[in-house]
Design an enzyme around this catalytic site. Structure first.
Site, short mmCIF file in Angstrom:
data_model
loop_
_atom_site.label_atom_id
_atom_site.label_comp_id
_atom_site.label_asym_id
_atom_site.label_seq_id
_atom_site.Cartn_x
_atom_site.Cartn_y
_atom_site.Cartn_z
N TRP A 175 36.91 23.29 38.82
CA TRP A 175 37.74 24.49 38.71
C TRP A 175 38.23 24.79 40.12
O TRP A 175 37.44 25.09 41.01
CB TRP A 175 36.93 25.65 38.15
CG TRP A 175 37.70 26.88 37.80
CD1 TRP A 175 38.35 27.13 36.62
CD2 TRP A 175 37.91 28.04 38.62
NE1 TRP A 175 38.94 28.37 36.65
CE2 TRP A 175 38.68 28.95 37.86
CE3 TRP A 175 37.51 28.40 39.89
CZ2 TRP A 175 39.07 30.19 38.36
CZ3 TRP A 175 37.90 29.63 40.40
CH2 TRP A 175 38.67 30.52 39.63
N ASN A 213 29.58 22.03 43.23
CA ASN A 213 29.99 23.32 42.70
C ASN A 213 29.74 24.36 43.77
O ASN A 213 28.73 24.30 44.48
CB ASN A 213 29.18 23.72 41.46
CG ASN A 213 29.51 22.88 40.25
OD1 ASN A 213 30.40 22.05 40.28
ND2 ASN A 213 28.77 23.09 39.18
N GLY A 214 30.62 25.36 43.86
CA GLY A 214 30.42 26.42 44.85
C GLY A 214 31.51 26.39 45.90
O GLY A 214 32.53 25.72 45.78
N GLU A 261 37.23 46.00 25.54
CA GLU A 261 36.78 44.67 25.16
C GLU A 261 37.77 43.99 24.22
O GLU A 261 38.03 42.78 24.35
CB GLU A 261 35.40 44.77 24.49
CG GLU A 261 34.82 43.44 24.00
CD GLU A 261 34.58 42.42 25.08
OE1 GLU A 261 34.32 41.25 24.74
OE2 GLU A 261 34.67 42.76 26.28
N HIS A 301 48.95 60.31 29.67
CA HIS A 301 49.00 60.39 31.13
C HIS A 301 49.62 59.14 31.73
O HIS A 301 49.34 58.78 32.87
CB HIS A 301 47.59 60.62 31.69
CG HIS A 301 47.01 61.94 31.34
ND1 HIS A 301 47.36 63.11 31.98
CD2 HIS A 301 46.12 62.29 30.37
CE1 HIS A 301 46.70 64.13 31.44
NE2 HIS A 301 45.94 63.65 30.45
#
Length: 612
Positions: A73, A99-100, A485, A508
């Site tokens: 990713w 990863n990271g 949600e 509003h």
């Protein structure tokens, strides 16, 4: 986000790696790759899905019984073939998956450029593998020691696996702030970001702790040491997930399967913990710290995304039932605003994966201030449960779909039990109300079963609004977090812009958006705010908005006003979120499917967000 899988043993590694990468697709990624050793070290990687990688490796030499695989990713550098993992060292004798984020990669890269290193990618990962080789060459140390020294020189988060052409009987892995689990077989080891690629082969696993390095060889030897060079005895434990739990089970998508699993996952989250007949709520994690909970002057709830929405529901529950002030914070913002934290505070950290980097960082800050940290997580053995003082697992089972569904309702179920237990212990709810609420809670799974029978109706509504550009979701009190949600689910998987608002806030600002093209989903179930919500619906209809209303069964008022009505079983308003969210999940699912979206793996998203 990102996925790691690796193997060393006597089997053909490539099929294990590919199957493992498929199991990890739910984590979110944009490229994939493998490195194999079969007389020589070979790397195959490409932009796209694991299926694209399989096509790319077709006809190539992917033999060998040791290998590493990765789904990336993108963080540093755009998604492309070059930036995909694995990455070679300068000599191409070492290869690494990671990863990271290595936060100090830029100065390290500049330093190595001065020493003649040339880099092919834009990634921080390539910097790390060059650093390891550089140390090995300059310090004249073995590979394990070079990894240890390198990791003492990097700042950031990592889960890494390293393969060496000169040491083809060895795999080296290490982690900090990014999960890594080792499956232990007969003279073989399986390494992965989580247990899903491992469960098919072994139930014996070791969860690496932060700043630990694991060295595995073909003879079945596993050695663990810290980056400070301290030996650690491996702690082997049994996996608690079943292979069938991570399969689709006849459903078209994991998300739909997980929506339909909610009656069971809620039951499992209550199993052995709630007995309405005897008036019992038993949560071991709370009982161990019950006095602190009872005396708490404030509860701080931290979470991200869907977990934050579950925390908003809990805010109403704890203040209503236990009369304890509650603050709900985005974990991603919590530590950056210098929050005021007292030793008497209870901090509840909510995370499906138990690995959310922002939430972990917030936990560490709160712990440093002396607060008591309680975790609500789904994944047994994950990092957050190991870093908290106590906690409760949700027992939702594996959730593969990136957009959380059963995780939300399981979290709300556990938080409801906590609020009821504390309210009862603190004497802030009557005995009769307490028993009524327990009976209502036990009835929730059957009520969700009834809602699931509305699937065809929701599919029809989805067909009407699948091409809409915007959606507005409105709720009040306990249903306001449900509106948030519902909007999140729609935008996550269908890519339609959607916003959730407290119904009273509509005038509003958001009311300016309403016209005959705007669908507005309103949760208008019976409760203390019902009449106010009816007024909000009238305001929408006066401006020609299209109203999709979720109402309690038998409602006759909203039915005459709304364009589409979804009737759900009447429920105590404190528990309405558990029932009312389900039709919104199904609505989002069907709209996304009709739009041709990848429901289980929506673009740009990751299931387990392991970087800040």
């Amino acid at each position: 986000m990102c996925g790691i899988v690796a193997y060393i043993g006597n089997r053909n590694a490539y099929p294990i790696l590919i199957k493992g990468l498929h199991r990890l697709e739910y984590r979110g990624y944009d490229s994939a790759g493998v490195a194999m050793f079969n007389d020589k070290l070979s790397v195959y990687k490409c932009k796209g899905k694991v299926a694209d990688l399989e096509n790319f490796t077709s006809g190539k030499d992917v033999g060998g019984s040791i290998g590493i695989g990765h789904t990336r990713w993108a963080t540093h550098g755009e998604p492309n073939d070059v930036n995909a993992h694995p990455h070679y060292s300068g000599s191409k004798k070492l290869v690494l998956i990671h990863n990271g984020i290595i936060e100090n990669y830029a100065p390290l890269k500049e330093e190595m450029k001065k020493r003649g290193h040339k880099f092919e990618s834009d990634t921080d990962t390539e910097v790390l593998i060059h650093l390891i080789e550089d140390i090995q060459d300059r310090e004249k140390v073995d590979l394990v020691e070079a990894v240890r020294i390198a990791l003492n020189n990097v700042i950031g988060a990592y889960a890494i696996v390293l393969l060496s052409e000169e040491n083809p009987d060895l795999l080296i892995a290490a982690k900090k702030s990014s999960p890594l689990v080792i499956g232990v077989g007969e003279n073989e080891f399986f390494i992965a970001s989580d247990a899903t690629p491992i469960v098919e082969y072994t139930k014996n696993v070791v969860y690496l702790e932060d700043e630990e390095i694991a060295v595995m060889n073909r003879k079945g030897k596993l050695q663990i040491k810290t980056i400070r060079n301290k030996e650690v005895d491996p702690y082997i434990q049994a996996l608690q997930i079943q292979l069938e739990a991570i399969e689709k089970g006849g459903f078209e998508h994991f998300m739909l399967k997980e929506i339909y699993e909610q009656p069971r996952s809620i039951k499992d989250s209550m199993r052995g913990r709630v007995n309405a007949t005897e008036g019992i709520v038993a949560l071991g994690g709370i009982h161990d710290h019950l006095q602190k909970f009872q005396n708490a002057k404030r509860i701080i709830i931290i979470g991200c995304g869907t977990s934050w929405h579950a925390g908003l529901v809990a805010e109403y529950l704890f203040e209503d039932l236990a009369r304890i002030p509650v603050e709900v914070e985005y974990a991603s913002e919590f530590r950056y605003r210098n929050p005021v934290i007292y030793e008497t505070d209870i901090v509840i950290a909510i995370s499906q994966s138990g690995e959310t980097a922002d939430t972990l960082a917030a936990i560490e800050l709160a712990k440093s201030k002396g607060a008591t940290i309680f975790g609500v997580c789904n994944v047994v053995g994950s990092t957050i449960p190991r870093h908290t003082h106590g906690g409760s697992y949700t027992h939702a089972g594996p959730e593969i779909g990136v957009a959380s569904t059963k995780a939300f309702t399981a979290q709300v179920t556990v938080l409801t039990m906590m609020a009821l237990l504390l309210g009862h212990r603190r004497g802030t709810i009557t005995e009769s109300h307490y028993h009524e609420m327990l009976c209502e809670l036990e009835a929730i799974p059957a009520k969700i079963e009834k809602v699931l029978k509305l699937n065809d109706q929701l599919k029809n509504i989805a067909s009407v609004f699948k091409d809409s550009k915007n959606f507005l979701y409105l709720g009040r009190s306990y249903t306001f977090p449900v509106a948030l949600e519902g909007a999140l689910k729609l935008k996550e998987i269908s890519y339609i812009h959607a916003e959730g608002y407290p119904a009273a806030e509509m005038k509003h600002g958001p009311i300016a958006l309403i016209d005959e093209e705007m669908p507005i989903v309103v949760i208008a179930t019976k409760g203390t705010s019902y009449e106010k919500v009816v007024s909000n619906i009238q305001e929408v209809k006066a401006r020609k908005g299209k109203v999709i209303a979720v109402v309690s069964e038998g409602d006759m008022i909203v039915k005459t006003m709304a364009d589409y009505v979804i009737e759900i079983p009447e429920t105590d308003e404190k528990l309405v979120p558990l029932v009312s969210v389900v039709p919104l999940q199904l609505l989002a699912y069907h709209i996304a499917v009709m739009r041709g979206c990848n429901v289980d793996q929506p673009r740009n998203l990751a299931k387990s967000v392991t970087v800040e």
